[in-house]
Scaffold this active site. Structure first.
Site, mmCIF file in Angstrom:
data_model
loop_
_atom_site.group_PDB
_atom_site.id
_atom_site.type_symbol
_atom_site.label_atom_id
_atom_site.label_comp_id
_atom_site.label_asym_id
_atom_site.label_seq_id
_atom_site.Cartn_x
_atom_site.Cartn_y
_atom_site.Cartn_z
ATOM 1 C CD GLU A 170 55.375 49.960 30.715
ATOM 2 O OE1 GLU A 170 54.882 49.007 31.506
ATOM 3 O OE2 GLU A 170 54.753 50.496 29.722
ATOM 4 N NE ARG A 213 35.923 48.104 24.884
ATOM 5 C CZ ARG A 213 35.810 48.795 26.310
ATOM 6 N NH1 ARG A 213 35.607 50.017 26.529
ATOM 7 N NH2 ARG A 213 35.220 47.805 27.165
ATOM 8 C CG HIS A 218 70.406 35.416 43.490
ATOM 9 N ND1 HIS A 218 70.949 34.861 44.384
ATOM 10 C CD2 HIS A 218 70.424 36.875 43.777
ATOM 11 C CE1 HIS A 218 71.804 35.823 45.109
ATOM 12 N NE2 HIS A 218 71.323 36.992 44.661
ATOM 13 C CD GLU A 238 51.660 45.243 26.278
ATOM 14 O OE1 GLU A 238 52.536 46.179 26.292
ATOM 15 O OE2 GLU A 238 50.263 44.915 26.449
ATOM 16 C CE LYS A 289 53.795 48.761 26.626
ATOM 17 N NZ LYS A 289 53.369 49.212 27.919
ATOM 18 C CD1 TRP A 307 40.686 40.505 22.563
ATOM 19 C CD2 TRP A 307 40.098 39.202 24.409
ATOM 20 N NE1 TRP A 307 41.955 39.870 23.219
ATOM 21 C CE2 TRP A 307 41.452 39.146 24.370
ATOM 22 C CE3 TRP A 307 39.650 38.365 25.537
ATOM 23 C CZ2 TRP A 307 42.478 38.442 25.147
ATOM 24 C CZ3 TRP A 307 40.479 37.855 26.316
ATOM 25 C CH2 TRP A 307 41.793 38.054 26.313
ATOM 26 C CE LYS A 364 44.812 51.741 25.519
ATOM 27 N NZ LYS A 364 46.156 51.675 25.934
ATOM 28 C CG ASN A 389 30.989 43.055 26.203
ATOM 29 O OD1 ASN A 389 30.966 42.487 25.483
ATOM 30 N ND2 ASN A 389 31.334 44.351 26.472
ATOM 31 N N GLY A 390 31.625 39.506 29.085
ATOM 32 C CA GLY A 390 31.926 38.912 30.532
ATOM 33 C C GLY A 390 32.082 37.326 30.131
ATOM 34 C CB CYS A 448 33.494 41.686 24.437
ATOM 35 S SG CYS A 448 34.240 40.077 24.425
#
Ligand code: M6R
Length: 607
Positions: A480, A27, A503, A487, A484, A73, A602, A99-100, A2
């Site tokens: 990582e 963002r 395992h 995402e 990616k 968001w 973001k 926001n929050g 947000c």
């Protein structure tokens, strides 16, 4: 996540607010809205989708000079027009952007409904305008203060009043807010980059503070009513309007910026002649370095992966116990905070709520915490008070790439400094410094000729499951790479240490299953080779990221992607690059929204 922008001055507010929202677009958000106050009435528009969609809906707006705007968001309630911000009280006289998360919103909502209030949205935020209206008796600041007394949770809010058109009230608890002071005008934003085009002189609002914003002024006080005198600070680190520089996406641009970003991060810090490194912002003399008995790296997502590499390097080179912790878990598990430990908060944005929470927990328990942050002046950087900027430059794509490599670089510089103060000889220090300096050119060389990435992509894009493997320094790289691919391409995948694969996850493999194996020529190579043979024996189609000239691995792989040789601790800086490119090209082939992937933000400013 947000975003908040607010304006009061003598210029038309609407274009300024929309421009601020555009600067926050990177963002991540799913709807946007704006409210203006004009001749004692509120005018409001909100829209699902992009700021450009909102822009199309604002025809006929009044020429108001006061307003608030928001990008949402979704957390509480779906992505719908009624759930977008601003939210109004029942009479339409109070507008709030937030926001929050209001944690006790259901109790508050039930109580308000019992009083006859009818809610128009499913959001937690909507309780705020109703509560503020309930307490409004001639003093907006007092009404917001009173309303916030019953609220539990995190907030950065801006409140507009139809009956008080010459002020905006803002408050903060856990969600960043910055006030920009101009000549006869004042701006407020959740991210300074939204307002720096208008003023560089800013005041940071702290937790449990509230402010009355008027033209050119901000009167801050605590929620307890104590006046706050705060000096404004100047922001010099201003990001220009993001430019693709001819690349089709910011992610690809940022992948290609890595050699320059790593160079910037190392510049002036690595001292080859002395075989040492200097990180002035940490404010640690050799004597302090010798006293550090443990290093704990706190971070989330990609920053956690960088922390994993850093922890391994610190243990291997400086011979100090080091661990990387997922900040969201660490903060709530009542951690033991050691006095002789150094905590490093790793964050690109410097605004990640979970990492900030972990920092505050360490501080509360008397620990020493430094930031390792990209965004200058961000909340984590300011809260830690000391630390290292990674100097990656603005990272716009939601999927972090160059920040990872800059974080790893900064952690390796720190490792050199720590190791040299303890157990590295001059010669060993010089060798490590030399190898570090060499990295940007190795990354550039790989980017010039990245090998058969598209052959790998063909195998990944329609796979029901992809397994990423790596050992030692290559395990965080595997994590990582898988992050990616998830995402931005939404391909189901997971990462495991090579030795752990048998395992459990090996059960997922059958003929043709793609396995991405990060297997450079380091101390783990031969053990990893056994794992490679194990997956190959199950018919897996191996995509190997291996050191140039390792023909044995090339021969065992369906796709062989050679990378330049490095020291083992430096290999993640190079081996991660093919994985970034694979995820990028997979997302491209699948037609995904690469820079703004679904559901992601973001800057994750809520828990
Ligand atoms: O800004 P931060 O580095 O604190 O962000 C942490 C994570 O949210 C972030 O790395 C996230 O995992 C990225 N989307 C990864 O690409």
């Amino acid at each position: 996540m947000c975003g908040i922008v607010a304006y009061i001055g003598d210029k038309p507010a609407l274009p300024l607010l929309l421009e601020g929202l555009r600067r926050l677009e990177y963002r991540g958000y799913d709807s946007a809205g704006v409210a203006l106050v004009d001749r004692d009435a509120l005018w409001m528009r909100k829209q699902v989708g992009r700021v450009a969609d909102l822009d199309r809906e604002v025809g006929g707006a009044p020429e108001a000079t006061v307003g608030i705007a928001h990008t949402r968001w979704a957390t509480h309630g779906g992505i719908t027009q009624p759930n977008a911000h601003p939210h109004l009280d029942a009479q339409g006289r109070v507008a709030v952007i937030h926001n929050g998360i209001i944690e006790n919103f259901s109790q508050l909502r039930l109580a308000l409904e019992a009083d006859g209030v009818v809610f128009r949205s499913e959001t937690d935020t909507e309780v705020l305008p109703h509560l503020i209206a309930k307490h409004l008796r001639g003093d907006p600041l007092a009404a917001v203060t009173e309303a916030l007394k019953s609220v539990r949770g995190t907030y950065g809010i801006a409140v507009l009043f139809a009956d008080f058109p010459d002020e905006i009230v803002v408050a903060r608890n856990g969600s960043p807010l910055v006030i920009g002071l101009g000549d006869g005008e004042t701006l407020v934003a959740s991210d300074p980059q939204a307002i720096v085009a208008h003023t560089r002189q800013v005041l940071y609002v702290q937790d449990r503070e509230i402010a009355r914003i008027t033209r050119g002024r901000a009167d801050i006080r605590t929620l307890g009513g104590v006046g706050v005198q705060r000096q404004s600070t100047r922001i010099d680190d201003v990001y220009g309007v993001a430019d693709l520089d001819g690349f089709p996406h910011f992610m690809l641009k940022e992948i290609h910026e890595q050699p320059a970003a790593i160079t910037r991060c190392l510049a002036g810090r690595v001292q080859v002649e002395e075989g040492n490194a200097k990180l002035g912002g940490l404010n640690l003399a050799p004597r302090d370095l010798v006293g550090i008995e443990r290093v704990v790296l706190l971070g989330c997502g990609t920053s956690h992966h960088a922390g994993l590499v850093g922890a391994m390097a610190i243990e291997a080179m400086a011979r100090i116990p080091a661990q990387a912790e997922i900040a969201s878990e660490f903060r709530y598990r009542h951690p033991i905070v050691a006095r002789d430990a150094l905590y490093l908060a790793v964050s690109q944005s410097g605004e990640t709520s979970d990492t900030l929470g972990a920092v505050e927990e360490v501080m509360l328990k008397g620990g020493e915490v430094c930031g390792l942050v990209n965004v200058v002046g961000s909340t984590i950087a300011r809260t830690c008070g000391k630390g290292v900027y990674i100097h990656s430059g603005p990272e716009i794509a939601v999927a972090s790439t160059k920040a990872f490599n800059s974080q790893v670089s900064a952690l390796l510089v720190f490792t050199l400094m720590l190791a040299r103060a303890r157990n590295l000889s001059l010669g060993q220090g010089r060798e490590m410094a030399r190898q570090l300096q060499e990295i940007p050119s190795l990354v550039a060389r790989f980017l010039d000729a990245p090998g058969p990435i598209d052959q790998a992509v063909e195998r990944l894009i329609h796979a029901p499951y992809v397994l990423y493997l790596g050992r030692g320094f290559s395990f965080p790289v595997a994590l990582e790479g898988a992050l990616k691919l998830k995402e931005i391409a939404y391909v189901p995948c997971e990462a495991y240490p090579g030795g752990e694969m048998k395992h459990g996850p090996i059960a997922m493999l059958s003929k043709g299953s793609p396995v991405v194996f990060v297997i450079p020529d380091d101390a783990h190579r031969d053990k990893a080779m056994s794992n490679l043979k194990e997956v190959e024996a199950r018919g897996a189609d191996v995509i190997a990221i291996h050191t140039e000239g390792d023909d044995e691995i090339a021969a065992l792989s369906g796709v062989s992607i050679p990378i330049p040789r490095t020291a083992n601790w430096a290999s993640p800086l190079v081996s991660v690059v093919p994985l970034q490119l694979m995820a990028y090209r997979a997302a491209l082939a699948l037609g995904r929204d690469i820079d703004k992937p679904r559901n992601l933000a973001k800057s994750v400013t809520v828990e």
